[in-house]
Design a protein around this motif. Structure first.
Motif, PDB file in Angstrom:
ATOM      1  N   ALA A  54       0.835  -1.205   0.000  1.00 23.22           N
ATOM      2  CA  ALA A  54       0.000   0.000   0.000  1.00 23.22           C
ATOM      3  C   ALA A  54       0.868   1.252   0.000  1.00 23.22           C
ATOM      4  O   ALA A  54       0.481   2.277  -0.572  1.00 23.22           O
ATOM      5  N   THR A  55       2.030   1.179   0.632  1.00 20.27           N
ATOM      6  CA  THR A  55       2.962   2.316   0.614  1.00 20.27           C
ATOM      7  C   THR A  55       3.360   2.660  -0.815  1.00 20.27           C
ATOM      8  O   THR A  55       3.392   3.832  -1.210  1.00 20.27           O
ATOM      9  N   SER A  56       3.664   1.637  -1.603  1.00 17.94           N
ATOM     10  CA  SER A  56       3.997   1.858  -3.019  1.00 17.94           C
ATOM     11  C   SER A  56       2.824   2.484  -3.758  1.00 17.94           C
ATOM     12  O   SER A  56       3.000   3.383  -4.594  1.00 17.94           O
ATOM     13  N   ALA A  57       1.626   2.001  -3.462  1.00 18.42           N
ATOM     14  CA  ALA A  57       0.438   2.546  -4.117  1.00 18.42           C
ATOM     15  C   ALA A  57       0.247   4.018  -3.755  1.00 18.42           C
ATOM     16  O   ALA A  57      -0.092   4.841  -4.616  1.00 18.42           O
ATOM     17  N   SER A  83       1.229   7.090   5.278  1.00 19.50           N
ATOM     18  CA  SER A  83       0.255   8.046   4.737  1.00 19.50           C
ATOM     19  C   SER A  83       0.861   9.432   4.572  1.00 19.50           C
ATOM     20  O   SER A  83       0.395  10.216   3.740  1.00 19.50           O
ATOM     21  N   ALA A  84       1.863   9.743   5.373  1.00 20.49           N
ATOM     22  CA  ALA A  84       2.562  11.025   5.266  1.00 20.49           C
ATOM     23  C   ALA A  84       3.866  10.888   4.490  1.00 20.49           C
ATOM     24  O   ALA A  84       4.219  11.756   3.674  1.00 20.49           O
ATOM     25  N   ASN A  85       4.569   9.794   4.698  1.00 22.84           N
ATOM     26  CA  ASN A  85       5.871   9.605   4.049  1.00 22.84           C
ATOM     27  C   ASN A  85       5.773   9.651   2.528  1.00 22.84           C
ATOM     28  O   ASN A  85       6.691  10.118   1.848  1.00 22.84           O
ATOM     29  N   VAL A 181      -6.619   3.844  -2.204  1.00 25.20           N
ATOM     30  CA  VAL A 181      -5.563   2.859  -1.968  1.00 25.20           C
ATOM     31  C   VAL A 181      -6.035   1.815  -0.952  1.00 25.20           C
ATOM     32  O   VAL A 181      -6.620   2.157   0.077  1.00 25.20           O
ATOM     33  N   PHE A 182      -5.782   0.543  -1.270  1.00 24.10           N
ATOM     34  CA  PHE A 182      -6.044  -0.571  -0.352  1.00 24.10           C
ATOM     35  C   PHE A 182      -4.726  -1.204   0.091  1.00 24.10           C
ATOM     36  O   PHE A 182      -3.713  -1.127  -0.622  1.00 24.10           O
ATOM     37  N   GLY A 195       1.109  -6.458   0.079  1.00 24.27           N
ATOM     38  CA  GLY A 195       0.623  -5.929  -1.189  1.00 24.27           C
ATOM     39  C   GLY A 195      -0.344  -4.797  -0.995  1.00 24.27           C
ATOM     40  O   GLY A 195      -0.767  -4.485   0.122  1.00 24.27           O
ATOM     41  N   GLY A 196      -0.680  -4.155  -2.102  1.00 25.80           N
ATOM     42  CA  GLY A 196      -1.618  -3.054  -2.079  1.00 25.80           C
ATOM     43  C   GLY A 196      -2.229  -2.870  -3.451  1.00 25.80           C
ATOM     44  O   GLY A 196      -1.975  -3.647  -4.379  1.00 25.80           O
TER      45      GLY A 196
END
Length: 382
Positions: A54-57, A83-85, A181-182, A195-196
């Motif tokens: 999800a970070t990649s997404a 969510s901020a990074n 985003v999931f 995954g995301g």
């Protein structure tokens, strides 16, 4: 030990992965687009793009919305740091909007006030990342209207919320946002191991994220600066990343998606049992907005007396109940404090943090286990 969350893997899930292991494709094969199609069918979004996290997404969602140096992105302080990074990865600045004390989501009234002030200062955000904390959606209708009024784009961080509903529609449809985003981490509603996914209704955003997901490399002649040399030909036309999901992960995800409805029903039942069983204790309990149906990724209680939190947390852990705290406010982490944020900047989020404990909640949690959690909790509060 009773965990706060865990994956639920069936023999059908295992067989789906084994089938990929026996196939010709382990990485990029037919299972990824099949999973993406299933996500579109569930959410009613036009496009879905599976990623390795999800970070990649979130990162490629920001990039697709052209977040860069000099831009500002706002999000909630009560979320995981990703969510901020994701905005910082793009060279943008980050700021936060304090939460609603009842929903744990960013507060629409606080958002409106902050936008009015930011407009006067010439510091409006380019993108707002609305986090659906614990599985309950933000008030997206209000946020969307503010987005149109103040001209910012919207990403729904629905990492907790697949299977939830808002205004009688499944979360992920992007009716009130540009991208959703999931997350499919093992403690989430469904898992792909890690995954995301990023979902959107905008073909240009999907096309951009598709390129960014795979090194900025394309085989599409329309995106190239010359005719292909041959069928083997490809070009790098942007600076992208290796954020692809494998067929192994996607096969697991597709299998898991088939069970999402009964799993959400189980989570809702468990949440209601907690609400009934804990109603007489000195706690603030979560609730659902009338216009929403939470996916209940987390069940977060808040102690009336914050000074008892550490002792209660230790008591529950000693009783083999692996409770957790979600989350330490992002602005309180040393990295963000070095950027200028301070204690007291977002007092509602900080008050929430000092009183919050996440109780075990997952489809495999039995009634007897849940009763034990509630009994231990009551015992620890005496």
């Amino acid at each position: 030990m009773i965990p706060y969350g865990k994956q639920n893997i069936s023999e059908q899930d295992i067989e789906a992965v084994v089938e990929v292991l026996r196939s010709d494709y382990l990485t990029q094969g037919p299972c990824v687009p099949e999973f993406e199609k299933a996500l579109c069918e569930l959410s009613r979004a036009e496009y879905a793009l599976a990623t390795n996290s999800a970070t990649s997404a979130l990162h490629i969602a920001c990039k697709a919305l052209e977040v860069g140096n000099g831009d500002i992105v706002w999000t909630s302080p009560i979320t995981f740091v990703a969510s901020a990074n994701c905005a910082l990865y793009c060279g943008a600045k980050v700021d936060f909007v304090d939460i609603n004390p009842d929903t744990f989501n960013l507060c629409p009234k606080a958002l409106e006030q902050k936008l009015e002030q930011a407009k006067r200062q010439g510091k409006l955000p380019k993108v707002l990342i609305a986090v659906h904390m614990c599985g309950q959606p933000c008030d997206m209708q209000v946020i969307s209207a503010l987005g149109k009024q103040y001209n910012f784009k919207i990403i729904e961080d629905a990492s907790h919320a697949i299977g939830g509903r808002y205004l009688n529609e499944n979360i992920g449809n992007c009716n009130h946002s540009d991208i959703t985003v999931f997350s499919f981490h093992p403690v989430k509603i469904i898992t792909t191991g890690e995954g995301g996914a990023a979902l959107t209704n905008a073909p240009e955003l999907h096309k951009k994220m598709l390129l960014l997901r795979s090194h900025g490399v394309t085989r599409d002649p329309q995106l190239m600066d010359q005719a292909p040399d041959g069928d083997w030909y490809y070009q790098q036309v942007d600076l992208g990343f290796n954020y692809r999901m494998t067929d192994l992960q996607a096969a697991l995800g597709t299998s898991q998606l088939r069970k999402i409805s009964p799993w959400i029903e189980q989570r809702q039942k468990l949440a209601q049992r907690y609400t009934t069983g804990l109603s007489q204790l000195p706690l603030d309990l979560p609730f659902e907005l009338e216009e929403a149906s939470s996916a209940w990724h987390l069940y977060v209680i808040r102690l009336h007396d914050a000074s008892k939190r550490k002792q209660l947390f230790a008591h529950l852990r000693q009783n083999k109940i692996n409770v957790n705290v979600h989350y330490i406010p992002v602005h309180l982490h040393p990295y963000y404090q070095a950027l200028g944020f301070q204690v007291g900047d977002f007092p509602v989020a900080e008050n929430y943090y000092h009183r919050a404990i996440s109780l075990p909640l997952y489809p495999g949690l039995s009634d007897s286990q849940q009763d034990y959690v509630m009994h231990s909790l009551a015992e620890g509060l005496r």
